[in-house]
Motif scaffolding. Structure first.
Motif, mmCIF file in Angstrom:
data_model
loop_
_atom_site.group_PDB
_atom_site.id
_atom_site.type_symbol
_atom_site.label_atom_id
_atom_site.label_comp_id
_atom_site.label_asym_id
_atom_site.label_seq_id
_atom_site.Cartn_x
_atom_site.Cartn_y
_atom_site.Cartn_z
ATOM 1 N N LYS A 1 3.871 3.426 8.927
ATOM 2 C CA LYS A 1 5.218 2.861 8.790
ATOM 3 C C LYS A 1 5.321 1.545 9.556
ATOM 4 N N ALA A 2 4.807 1.524 10.784
ATOM 5 C CA ALA A 2 4.901 0.314 11.601
ATOM 6 C C ALA A 2 4.072 -0.820 11.025
ATOM 7 N N MET A 3 3.006 -0.496 10.277
ATOM 8 C CA MET A 3 2.169 -1.522 9.645
ATOM 9 C C MET A 3 2.790 -2.079 8.375
ATOM 10 N N GLY A 4 3.880 -1.450 7.932
ATOM 11 C CA GLY A 4 4.614 -1.986 6.787
ATOM 12 C C GLY A 4 4.201 -1.455 5.444
ATOM 13 N N ALA A 5 3.527 -0.297 5.382
ATOM 14 C CA ALA A 5 3.148 0.290 4.095
ATOM 15 C C ALA A 5 4.389 0.490 3.229
ATOM 16 N N ASP A 6 4.228 0.273 1.913
ATOM 17 C CA ASP A 6 5.361 0.423 0.994
ATOM 18 C C ASP A 6 5.870 1.850 0.958
ATOM 19 N N GLN A 7 4.936 2.786 1.050
ATOM 20 C CA GLN A 7 5.315 4.190 0.960
ATOM 21 C C GLN A 7 4.369 5.011 1.824
ATOM 22 N N VAL A 8 4.929 5.898 2.634
ATOM 23 C CA VAL A 8 4.143 6.800 3.472
ATOM 24 C C VAL A 8 4.570 8.222 3.141
ATOM 25 N N VAL A 9 3.622 9.043 2.729
ATOM 26 C CA VAL A 9 3.929 10.391 2.248
ATOM 27 C C VAL A 9 3.157 11.417 3.067
ATOM 28 N N GLY A 10 3.874 12.361 3.642
ATOM 29 C CA GLY A 10 3.237 13.466 4.344
ATOM 30 C C GLY A 10 2.774 14.522 3.360
ATOM 31 N N ILE A 11 1.593 15.067 3.591
ATOM 32 C CA ILE A 11 1.020 16.102 2.719
ATOM 33 C C ILE A 11 0.596 17.271 3.602
ATOM 34 N N SER A 12 1.235 18.408 3.394
ATOM 35 C CA SER A 12 0.888 19.598 4.174
ATOM 36 C C SER A 12 1.049 20.808 3.270
ATOM 37 N N ARG A 13 0.807 21.979 3.800
ATOM 38 C CA ARG A 13 0.783 23.169 2.944
ATOM 39 C C ARG A 13 2.179 23.676 2.609
ATOM 40 N N ARG A 14 3.068 23.701 3.586
ATOM 41 C CA ARG A 14 4.330 24.407 3.413
ATOM 42 C C ARG A 14 5.541 23.482 3.441
ATOM 43 N N GLU A 15 6.541 23.870 2.656
ATOM 44 C CA GLU A 15 7.789 23.125 2.568
ATOM 45 C C GLU A 15 8.521 23.083 3.905
ATOM 46 N N ALA A 16 8.239 24.056 4.775
ATOM 47 C CA ALA A 16 8.942 24.153 6.056
ATOM 48 C C ALA A 16 8.744 22.922 6.938
ATOM 49 N N LYS B 1 0.820 -1.208 0.000
ATOM 50 C CA LYS B 1 0.000 0.000 0.000
ATOM 51 C C LYS B 1 0.856 1.262 0.000
ATOM 52 N N LYS B 2 0.379 2.261 -0.738
ATOM 53 C CA LYS B 2 0.960 3.594 -0.715
ATOM 54 C C LYS B 2 -0.030 4.506 -0.004
ATOM 55 N N VAL B 3 0.446 5.170 1.038
ATOM 56 C CA VAL B 3 -0.430 5.905 1.942
ATOM 57 C C VAL B 3 -0.033 7.376 1.997
ATOM 58 N N GLY B 4 -1.000 8.255 1.812
ATOM 59 C CA GLY B 4 -0.786 9.687 1.976
ATOM 60 C C GLY B 4 -1.454 10.172 3.254
ATOM 61 N N ILE B 5 -0.776 11.041 3.985
ATOM 62 C CA ILE B 5 -1.304 11.599 5.234
ATOM 63 C C ILE B 5 -1.451 13.106 5.060
ATOM 64 N N VAL B 6 -2.693 13.586 4.978
ATOM 65 C CA VAL B 6 -2.948 15.016 4.820
ATOM 66 C C VAL B 6 -2.988 15.658 6.201
ATOM 67 N N GLY B 7 -2.045 16.555 6.445
ATOM 68 C CA GLY B 7 -1.959 17.221 7.732
ATOM 69 C C GLY B 7 -0.990 16.503 8.647
ATOM 70 N N VAL B 8 0.259 16.922 8.652
ATOM 71 C CA VAL B 8 1.264 16.283 9.506
ATOM 72 C C VAL B 8 1.292 17.058 10.823
ATOM 73 N N GLY B 9 0.287 16.759 11.662
ATOM 74 C CA GLY B 9 0.146 17.467 12.930
ATOM 75 C C GLY B 9 -0.224 16.509 14.034
ATOM 76 N N GLY B 10 -1.126 16.945 14.913
ATOM 77 C CA GLY B 10 -1.479 16.139 16.073
ATOM 78 C C GLY B 10 -1.999 14.768 15.719
ATOM 79 N N LEU B 11 -2.952 14.696 14.773
ATOM 80 C CA LEU B 11 -3.456 13.413 14.298
ATOM 81 C C LEU B 11 -2.520 12.797 13.262
ATOM 82 N N GLY B 12 -2.076 13.619 12.324
ATOM 83 C CA GLY B 12 -1.294 13.109 11.205
ATOM 84 C C GLY B 12 -0.001 12.456 11.608
ATOM 85 N N HIS B 13 0.638 12.953 12.649
ATOM 86 C CA HIS B 13 1.918 12.348 13.022
ATOM 87 C C HIS B 13 1.714 10.933 13.538
#
Length: 357
Positions: free
Chosen positions: A205-220, A186-198
């Motif tokens: 990652k611990a479940m073994g997804a092939d790819q985990v991608v953070g999605i947020s507004r800013r490059e920072a 599975k390839k998984v996207g997480i919208v909002g790398v914050g309180g829930l998203g983290h």
């Protein structure tokens, strides 16, 4: 009668969300023999607490004591408690205080260990009413009285400051990741790398997804996302071509955002054929939806509520087994008003946990 007082931070109006909670004594629900009293040691700070205090979803029933990520020591256990909890155990309570549990007739949700979806008698941990009509008060307090079915032992090896934010924040994303088959392939996207998203990043990652991608507004936020374990990161406000670069990419997207984001339909375009976007954030206004983003990819939009007591217990043990460590900052219970202001300003990395001295 008890030799301890139930005291906590009370909100009396909408302004209480602006750092104006007042410390005062309150009367807990009437004691019943399937109850457990908990001396609170830790309580997570959740965005839902702010939304409730400011009457963001519905008008709050003031005075209100919020907090539904409660960890502490069982100090009184009723004679009808059957889940093995004893005085002295370290225990936790999440965002659900009670359900019908089949007491009011057949209930498919409760019978299948999906109590958060009970439509007959669903009681929240705060700003709600218990089945006996008494008011429900949360965990920004000294003590909490809970129905035992919704009290879980904290497993050995899990620090209480880690356990607390798992009880709502962690559980809210663990349940849908499990239900929609996050794991190898599975390839998984997480919208909002914050309180829930983290939490979603850590679990995927611990479940073994092939790819985990953070999605947020800013490059920072890229460095933080990669430090959490993300394999890649998408900054939607800083890359005008992010949609075209990521069309049909993800099998699962977990959206944790709590605003009606106009980019919602772009997230749908990032789903692969038969992909699913699961909304767990709870906006206070509607989210626009473009049907063709679903139709042309046989994509789905789903929702997910809380995790059941069984899932929460499973999740806590999963964290022990996989050595998952949430990013938390502890703050004294006396600092609650300042913590809420900092939460509103987006300062936590990524969860605040209040501690009773």
């Amino acid at each position: 009668m008890t030799d301890y007082k139930f005291e906590g931070w009370q909100g009396h109006d909408v302004a209480s969300a602006e750092g104006k909670l007042v410390w005062a004594e309150f009367e807990p629900k009437a004691w019943e023999e399937d109850n457990i009293d908990i001396r609170i040691t830790h309580c997570g700070v959740c965005a839902s607490d702010l939304a409730t205090l400011r009457s963001g979803w519905v008008p709050a029933n003031y005075p209100c004591v919020v907090g539904h990520e409660i960890v502490g020591v069982a100090v009184r256990v009723g004679s009808a408690v059957t889940n093995g909890i004893q005085v002295g155990d370290l225990v936790g309570v999440g965002a659900q205080a009670d359900a019908c549990l089949g007491r009011d007739g057949p209930c498919k949700a409760c019978a299948s260990n999906h109590e958060p979806y009970c439509r007959i008698s669903n009681v929240n941990t705060y700003d709600s009413k218990h089945r006996n009509g008494d008011k429900a008060y949360g965990g920004y307090a000294t003590y909490h009285r809970a129905v035992s079915h919704f009290v879980m032992k904290v497993p050995a090896g899990l620090k209480p400051e880690y356990a607390a934010p798992l009880l709502c924040g962690g559980a809210t994303v663990y349940s849908p990741l499990k239900a929609w088959g996050c794991g190898p392939g599975k390839k998984v996207g997480i919208v909002g790398v914050g309180g829930l998203g983290h939490f979603a990043v850590l679990f995927a990652k611990a479940m073994g997804a092939d790819q985990v991608v953070g999605i947020s507004r800013r490059e920072a936020k890229r460095d933080e996302a990669i430090s959490l374990g993300c394999d890649d990161y998408i900054a939607t406000a800083d890359d005008e071509n992010w949609v075209s670069k990521n069309v049909d990419r993800f099998d699962i997207i977990i959206s944790t955002i709590s605003s009606s984001d106009p980019k919602f339909n772009n997230y749908l375009r990032a789903l692969a054929f038969d992909g699913t976007l699961i909304q767990v954030g709870a906006p206070e206004t509607p989210i626009p939806l473009a049907p063709f983003a679903l139709i042309l990819g046989r994509r789905r939009v789903a929702g997910s509520a809380l995790a059941s007591p069984k899932e929460i217990a499973e999740m806590m043990q999963f964290c022990v087994d996989k050595d998952i460590r949430p990013w938390v900052e502890t703050r004294p219970m006396s600092d609650t008003n300042a913590a809420l202001l900092d939460l509103a300003a987006g300062k936590p990395r990524f969860r605040y946990v209040l501690t009773n001295e």
